[in-house]
Design an enzyme around this catalytic site. Structure first.
Site, PDB file in Angstrom:
ATOM      1  N   GLU A 181      37.421  38.651  36.506  1.00 45.87           N
ATOM      2  CA  GLU A 181      37.631  39.030  37.912  1.00 45.87           C
ATOM      3  C   GLU A 181      36.594  38.430  38.855  1.00 45.87           C
ATOM      4  O   GLU A 181      36.013  39.138  39.678  1.00 45.87           O
ATOM      5  CB  GLU A 181      37.658  40.566  38.029  1.00 45.87           C
ATOM      6  N   ASN A 224      39.673  35.752  32.961  1.00 45.13           N
ATOM      7  CA  ASN A 224      40.619  36.866  32.909  1.00 45.13           C
ATOM      8  C   ASN A 224      40.650  37.562  34.274  1.00 45.13           C
ATOM      9  O   ASN A 224      39.597  37.787  34.874  1.00 45.13           O
ATOM     10  CB  ASN A 224      40.121  37.840  31.821  1.00 45.13           C
ATOM     11  N   HIS A 260      48.452  44.362  35.135  1.00 43.82           N
ATOM     12  CA  HIS A 260      48.567  45.797  35.433  1.00 43.82           C
ATOM     13  C   HIS A 260      49.651  45.922  36.501  1.00 43.82           C
ATOM     14  O   HIS A 260      49.401  45.731  37.694  1.00 43.82           O
ATOM     15  CB  HIS A 260      47.232  46.354  35.945  1.00 43.82           C
ATOM     16  N   GLU A 289      46.241  42.727  29.451  1.00 43.29           N
ATOM     17  CA  GLU A 289      46.060  44.158  29.769  1.00 43.29           C
ATOM     18  C   GLU A 289      47.338  44.781  30.316  1.00 43.29           C
ATOM     19  O   GLU A 289      47.293  45.631  31.210  1.00 43.29           O
ATOM     20  CB  GLU A 289      44.923  44.334  30.793  1.00 43.29           C
ATOM     21  N   ASP A 291      50.219  46.921  31.456  1.00 47.31           N
ATOM     22  CA  ASP A 291      50.809  48.264  31.517  1.00 47.31           C
ATOM     23  C   ASP A 291      51.673  48.314  32.772  1.00 47.31           C
ATOM     24  O   ASP A 291      51.522  47.497  33.682  1.00 47.31           O
ATOM     25  CB  ASP A 291      49.782  49.409  31.442  1.00 47.31           C
TER      26      ASP A 291
HETATM   27  O1  G3I Z   1      29.680  54.536  36.372  1.00 41.02           O
HETATM   28  C1  G3I Z   1      29.974  55.897  36.059  1.00 41.02           C
HETATM   29  C2  G3I Z   1      28.786  56.533  35.392  1.00 41.02           C
HETATM   30  O2  G3I Z   1      27.711  56.545  36.297  1.00 41.02           O
HETATM   31  C3  G3I Z   1      29.143  57.948  34.916  1.00 41.02           C
HETATM   32  O3  G3I Z   1      28.094  58.495  34.153  1.00 41.02           O
HETATM   33  C4  G3I Z   1      30.412  57.926  34.044  1.00 41.02           C
HETATM   34  C5  G3I Z   1      30.834  59.344  33.647  1.00 41.02           C
HETATM   35  O4  G3I Z   1      32.161  59.412  33.287  1.00 41.02           O
HETATM   36  O5  G3I Z   1      31.425  57.303  34.782  1.00 41.02           O
HETATM   37  C6  G3I Z   1      31.132  55.943  35.090  1.00 41.02           C
HETATM   38  O6  G3I Z   1      32.191  55.189  35.601  1.00 41.02           O
HETATM   39  C7  G3I Z   1      33.313  55.004  34.738  1.00 41.02           C
HETATM   40  C8  G3I Z   1      33.407  53.544  34.308  1.00 41.02           C
HETATM   41  O7  G3I Z   1      34.572  53.344  33.527  1.00 41.02           O
HETATM   42  C9  G3I Z   1      32.183  53.064  33.547  1.00 41.02           C
HETATM   43  O8  G3I Z   1      32.051  53.620  32.285  1.00 41.02           O
HETATM   44  C10 G3I Z   1      34.554  55.386  35.489  1.00 41.02           C
HETATM   45  O9  G3I Z   1      34.504  56.767  35.802  1.00 41.02           O
HETATM   46  C11 G3I Z   1      35.774  55.081  34.658  1.00 41.02           C
HETATM   47  O10 G3I Z   1      36.920  55.384  35.413  1.00 41.02           O
HETATM   48  C12 G3I Z   1      35.766  53.616  34.239  1.00 41.02           C
HETATM   49  O11 G3I Z   1      36.960  53.306  33.548  1.00 41.02           O
HETATM   50  C13 G3I Z   1      37.245  52.016  33.009  1.00 41.02           C
HETATM   51  C14 G3I Z   1      37.518  50.925  34.067  1.00 41.02           C
HETATM   52  O12 G3I Z   1      37.930  49.721  33.408  1.00 41.02           O
HETATM   53  C15 G3I Z   1      36.320  50.592  34.932  1.00 41.02           C
HETATM   54  O13 G3I Z   1      36.595  49.502  35.748  1.00 41.02           O
HETATM   55  C16 G3I Z   1      38.520  52.204  32.178  1.00 41.02           C
HETATM   56  O14 G3I Z   1      38.234  53.072  31.095  1.00 41.02           O
HETATM   57  C17 G3I Z   1      39.068  50.880  31.655  1.00 41.02           C
HETATM   58  O15 G3I Z   1      40.356  51.085  31.115  1.00 41.02           O
HETATM   59  C18 G3I Z   1      39.179  49.869  32.777  1.00 41.02           C
HETATM   60  O16 G3I Z   1      39.595  48.633  32.245  1.00 41.02           O
HETATM   61  C19 G3I Z   1      39.715  47.554  33.192  1.00 41.02           C
HETATM   62  C20 G3I Z   1      39.397  46.248  32.436  1.00 41.02           C
HETATM   63  O17 G3I Z   1      38.144  46.332  31.816  1.00 41.02           O
HETATM   64  C21 G3I Z   1      39.434  45.053  33.398  1.00 41.02           C
HETATM   65  N1  G3I Z   1      40.706  45.003  34.091  1.00 41.02           N
HETATM   66  C22 G3I Z   1      41.126  46.222  34.777  1.00 41.02           C
HETATM   67  C23 G3I Z   1      41.135  47.405  33.786  1.00 41.02           C
HETATM   68  C24 G3I Z   1      41.645  48.657  34.454  1.00 41.02           C
HETATM   69  O18 G3I Z   1      40.806  49.062  35.488  1.00 41.02           O
END
Ligand code: G3I
Length: 385
Positions: A181, A224, A260, A289, A291
């Site tokens: 990205e 990607n 997505h 990815e 969905d």
């Molecule tokens: O940064 C906070 C952290 O400070 C806090 O302690 C923690 C507690 O839950 O949350 C953290 O943020 C989370 C983040 O992952 C980092 O771990 C978000 O809440 C959470 O929603 C996030 O989710 C992931 C997301 O990428 C982040 O961009 C998803 O699980 C994951 O499925 C998703 O995957 C991405 C691909 O990597 C790239 N393409 C898009 C795709 C969907 O967004």
């Protein structure tokens, strides 16, 4: 047998000129070393329905949004989930477990536990692994984003991270999303929110590919992104950048579309054409990815028409990939709604995966399976003829 693309093209035109940082440019084509087990005895499984040399994958749930949910780590604790993961898929992608915030939580500490477990699981189940990701603007640890580092220190940090992580799994990862990205939807480089590009300039992208290639000369190295399924400003920007990098001998081997999708929007009908123009540059392509989310009715239960529309989107993405010779990797972003990121990010939307929360197969699952079977049948006929 689908052909495996080697990224050894030389291109003259440099549509987008990026200043390059230093580093040895080697573009030796890595060979794919594993094939998915191909058993026609179990055609009900996506992995064995697929044509030979075509990898059907899924994200492995863990980290990210899962950390704030009321269930334990899915990959570690959900037996039914693991069983389906092993049976149905020939490729796995750690959803979050190889991202910076997960694998490198402190400056001097790496946490390889989950990533190691996924790679071991894949090897036990004769699956390949897609590594995700090395250079991104998101999910970087606070110590990195908020640290007071000089440009020289940041460059050394990225090099050390790539060398350590890619090197650890050298020979065991089929494809790496090296740069994730890096453009916004207008096709502009993320010069503000991407710490690496902001602090070190765009040439750091080329170096990331070079360092990854040094650490694992066999892995295929990818760009990607999302919203690049169609021919548009963003995918144009990648098309120009890739030509420039290849002309300079930077080891870029692939371009992947995340896909997505939402049934709220029309299907990206030019997906195949778009993949083909990257294929024409000599790159592998991939869907990484997929969905397909939808607006849920108040009951929370989608209508049959919604399910059919979703199945149609899944099928058409797969067909586009199958139609392009160098598109050999097709990954869905999770297979069950139980662990989907979608409802966490999009209020009122969901039902995006091919199985329900109870692992019941949806029409989308059968659309994938039947499309794979059909492609395998044609492929075998083609080889006999
Ligand atoms: O940064 C906070 C952290 O400070 C806090 O302690 C923690 C507690 O839950 O949350 C953290 O943020 C989370 C983040 O992952 C980092 O771990 C978000 O809440 C959470 O929603 C996030 O989710 C992931 C997301 O990428 C982040 O961009 C998803 O699980 C994951 O499925 C998703 O995957 C991405 C691909 O990597 C790239 N393409 C898009 C795709 C969907 O967004």
């Amino acid at each position: 047998m689908r052909s495996l693309r080697l990224a050894t093209v030389t291109l003259a035109t440099a549509a987008l000129c990026l200043p390059l940082a230093t580093g040895a440019a080697t573009a030796a084509p890595p060979a794919d070393r594993k094939a998915p087990p191909h058993s026609h005895a179990a055609p009900d499984r996506l992995r064995s329905a697929a044509p030979e040399g075509f990898f059907v994958g899924t994200a492995v749930a863990g980290g990210g949004h899962h950390l704030s949910q009321d269930y334990p780590d899915p990959f570690t604790h959900d037996k039914e989930y693991r069983k389906i993961l092993a049976r149905q898929f020939g490729s796995v992608s750690p959803e979050n477990q190889m991202k910076w915030d997960f694998i490198h939580p402190e400056r001097d500490r790496y946490d390889f536990g989950q990533a190691d477990a996924i790679v071991r699981f894949a090897e036990r189940n004769r699956q390949v692994v897609r590594g995700h990701t090395l250079l991104w603007h998101s999910q970087n640890p606070e110590w990195l984003e908020k640290g007071d580092f000089s440009a020289e220190e940041l460059r050394a940090l990225l090099r050390e991270h790539i060398t350590t992580v890619v090197g650890r799994y050298a020979g065991r990862i089929q494809q790496w999303d090296v740069a994730n990205e890096i453009f916004d939807d207008q096709g502009r480089l993320r010069t503000q929110d991407n710490i690496w590009i902001r602090e070190l300039g765009p040439g750091i992208v080329a170096d990331a590919f070079r360092w990854a290639h040094e650490a694992d000369p066999e892995a295929k190295l990818f760009f990607n992104d999302y919203n690049v399924e169609s021919v548009n400003a963003k995918s144009d920007a990648y098309h120009a950048l890739v030509q420039d990098l290849l002309a300079q001998g930077v080891p870029v081997h692939g371009f992947s579309v995340q896909a997505h999708l939402s049934t709220r929007y029309g299907f990206p009908g030019d997906l195949e054409d778009n993949l083909r123009r990257f294929d024409a540059l000599g790159l592998e392509t991939a869907v990484t990815e997929l969905d397909v989310r939808m607006d849920l009715p108040e009951s929370g239960v989608p209508t049959k028409a919604q399910e059919r529309k979703q199945a149609d989107y899944y099928r058409r993405v797969l067909q586009a990939c199958l139609a392009v010779d160098g598109c050999n990797s097709f990954t869905i972003w999770g297979f069950t709604d139980k662990y989907s990121w979608v409802p966490v990010f999009f209020e009122g939307e969901g039902f995006a995966n091919v199985m329900t929360e109870d692992f019941v197969r949806k029409p989308a699952f059968y659309a994938l399976r039947d499309t794979l079977k059909e492609a395998a049948r044609k492929d075998r006929g083609h080889r006999r003829g």
